[in-house]
Design a protein around this motif. Sequence first.
Motif, mmCIF file in Angstrom:
data_model
loop_
_atom_site.group_PDB
_atom_site.id
_atom_site.type_symbol
_atom_site.label_atom_id
_atom_site.label_comp_id
_atom_site.label_asym_id
_atom_site.label_seq_id
_atom_site.Cartn_x
_atom_site.Cartn_y
_atom_site.Cartn_z
ATOM 1 N N LEU A 124 38.624 33.594 26.792
ATOM 2 C CA LEU A 124 38.179 33.001 25.593
ATOM 3 C C LEU A 124 38.138 31.674 25.838
ATOM 4 O O LEU A 124 37.868 30.728 25.104
ATOM 5 C CB LEU A 124 39.379 33.254 24.309
ATOM 6 N N MET A 125 38.960 31.210 26.931
ATOM 7 C CA MET A 125 39.196 29.744 26.893
ATOM 8 C C MET A 125 38.118 29.297 27.811
ATOM 9 O O MET A 125 37.633 28.017 27.883
ATOM 10 C CB MET A 125 40.486 29.404 27.497
ATOM 11 N N SER A 126 37.702 29.952 28.891
ATOM 12 C CA SER A 126 36.574 29.410 30.021
ATOM 13 C C SER A 126 35.045 29.831 29.654
ATOM 14 O O SER A 126 34.515 29.241 29.996
ATOM 15 C CB SER A 126 36.971 30.446 31.163
ATOM 16 N N THR A 127 34.725 30.345 28.382
ATOM 17 C CA THR A 127 33.394 30.456 27.751
ATOM 18 C C THR A 127 33.171 29.634 26.920
ATOM 19 O O THR A 127 31.919 29.698 26.279
ATOM 20 C CB THR A 127 33.185 31.982 27.313
ATOM 21 N N TRP A 145 38.176 21.668 40.830
ATOM 22 C CA TRP A 145 38.145 23.048 41.842
ATOM 23 C C TRP A 145 39.457 23.731 41.597
ATOM 24 O O TRP A 145 39.448 25.007 41.459
ATOM 25 C CB TRP A 145 37.933 22.711 43.070
ATOM 26 N N TRP A 146 40.650 23.011 41.365
ATOM 27 C CA TRP A 146 41.728 23.771 41.075
ATOM 28 C C TRP A 146 41.868 24.517 40.028
ATOM 29 O O TRP A 146 42.457 25.726 39.758
ATOM 30 C CB TRP A 146 43.067 22.755 40.844
ATOM 31 N N LYS A 147 41.182 24.220 38.750
ATOM 32 C CA LYS A 147 41.015 24.824 37.510
ATOM 33 C C LYS A 147 40.140 26.179 37.759
ATOM 34 O O LYS A 147 40.467 27.074 37.241
ATOM 35 C CB LYS A 147 40.426 24.015 36.467
ATOM 36 N N SER A 148 38.994 25.872 38.479
ATOM 37 C CA SER A 148 38.150 26.960 38.826
ATOM 38 C C SER A 148 38.981 28.121 39.617
ATOM 39 O O SER A 148 38.683 29.392 39.333
ATOM 40 C CB SER A 148 36.995 26.504 39.438
ATOM 41 N N CYS A 149 39.625 27.673 40.746
ATOM 42 C CA CYS A 149 40.493 28.491 41.418
ATOM 43 C C CYS A 149 41.441 29.327 40.591
ATOM 44 O O CYS A 149 41.667 30.601 40.732
ATOM 45 C CB CYS A 149 41.075 27.826 42.693
#
Length: 407
Positions: free
Chosen positions: A94-97, A196-200
């Motif tokens: 829900l947070m990443s979309t 990139w840290w958030k993506s990882c």
Amino acid sequence: MSDHPATPIEQESEEQQTQIRTPLLLKADPIQILYEENEEQEEEESSIHLDKDLQELDFYLLLLGFNQTSMLRFGISWVTFLTIGVVLPVTVLLMSTNCLRCDLYQVKAFELVVVSSHACLAAAALLCLSHNLRKYGIRKFLFVDQYNGHVQRFSRDYVHKISEAKRALVLWVLPCLFLKIVREVIRMMYMHHESWWKSCGILVALTFPWMYVTVIFLSSCLVFHLVCNLQIIHFDDYGNLLERETDVLVFIEEHARLRHHLSKISHRFRIYLLLVFIVVTSSQFATLFQITGFSNKVTFINGGDFAVSSIAQVVGVILCLNAAAKISHRAQGVAALASRWHALASCGPDDASHMRMRFSNQMGNSNGLLRSVSSEADMEAMNYTPLPTNEQLTSYLSSYHRRQAFQ
């Protein structure tokens, strides 16, 4: 009969006999003692190894939350499952979309279907297997408890089957994990966030819950597979029993025990298998409807999770079907082997029908001899033709009826 003391000649003969027999006994006893000691040592080592493997298996099931023997373990298991398997992936999705053009790389409806299907499978596994483990324990649940000394006989086979189950879990889980990581890495490359840290972090937060519920589901399927494989050991031994034993009552007793274990396996796993088939079928239909509704937007990036999750679900179903097919095939093989044994025993040389046949052949030969030769010696030979007694016929019929009941 007079009691007289032994003569010197008799005493010398007795001493010679003892001198002759004693060295043989002294030579044979150490070999027999060493053989028995080696057998006892091997049985103890195999039993110790089996106990160690069962403890490791019990600890592994405890880590996954299957061992819910107390209220504390019950609460920790379900809280951990709901937190890792449901709340964490749903929150991350829900947070990443919430971004522009996110539907091109990650469709929220697709991901929620995958999370819900995997969570339902893991919940069914936890519910059914934890109930059986709490009720029976690991030994009785796997049918390796102490009964009639079978653990000492089959401990090596038990250890081998448990080792095969561990290897199968690794071999099936690692490819699924690899596909999931590859899919998430590709999605992260196209759907890059602020850092990139958030993506990882999102990658780990989506991969770890999926892996957690997948391992729970596949482990439950492999437990059912292990139970069936352990029971197949007894089916194979029953086939060997038909070759080395002749007592029908022993066959009937062992056959009743095998049927009792099969009914227990069916009773303990029927609800679990039914729930697995229902959830997998429903998730596949939901996947089909979702892909049909978003046919213009479906790509490998946003729909790859469907493929990976479907592979994991189909692997679990294949493991269950394979175990059920193997144990059913062995049960049918034992029935066929018992029928064959009954036919061979019924047509054997000690059967009453065969005896009557031999008797009729002897009578026919005697009649032919009577027609060809009319001497008094041949007539007297007719009186010595063997006839079956009532006790023999009764024993033959009793043996036949026992075999018929066994069949």
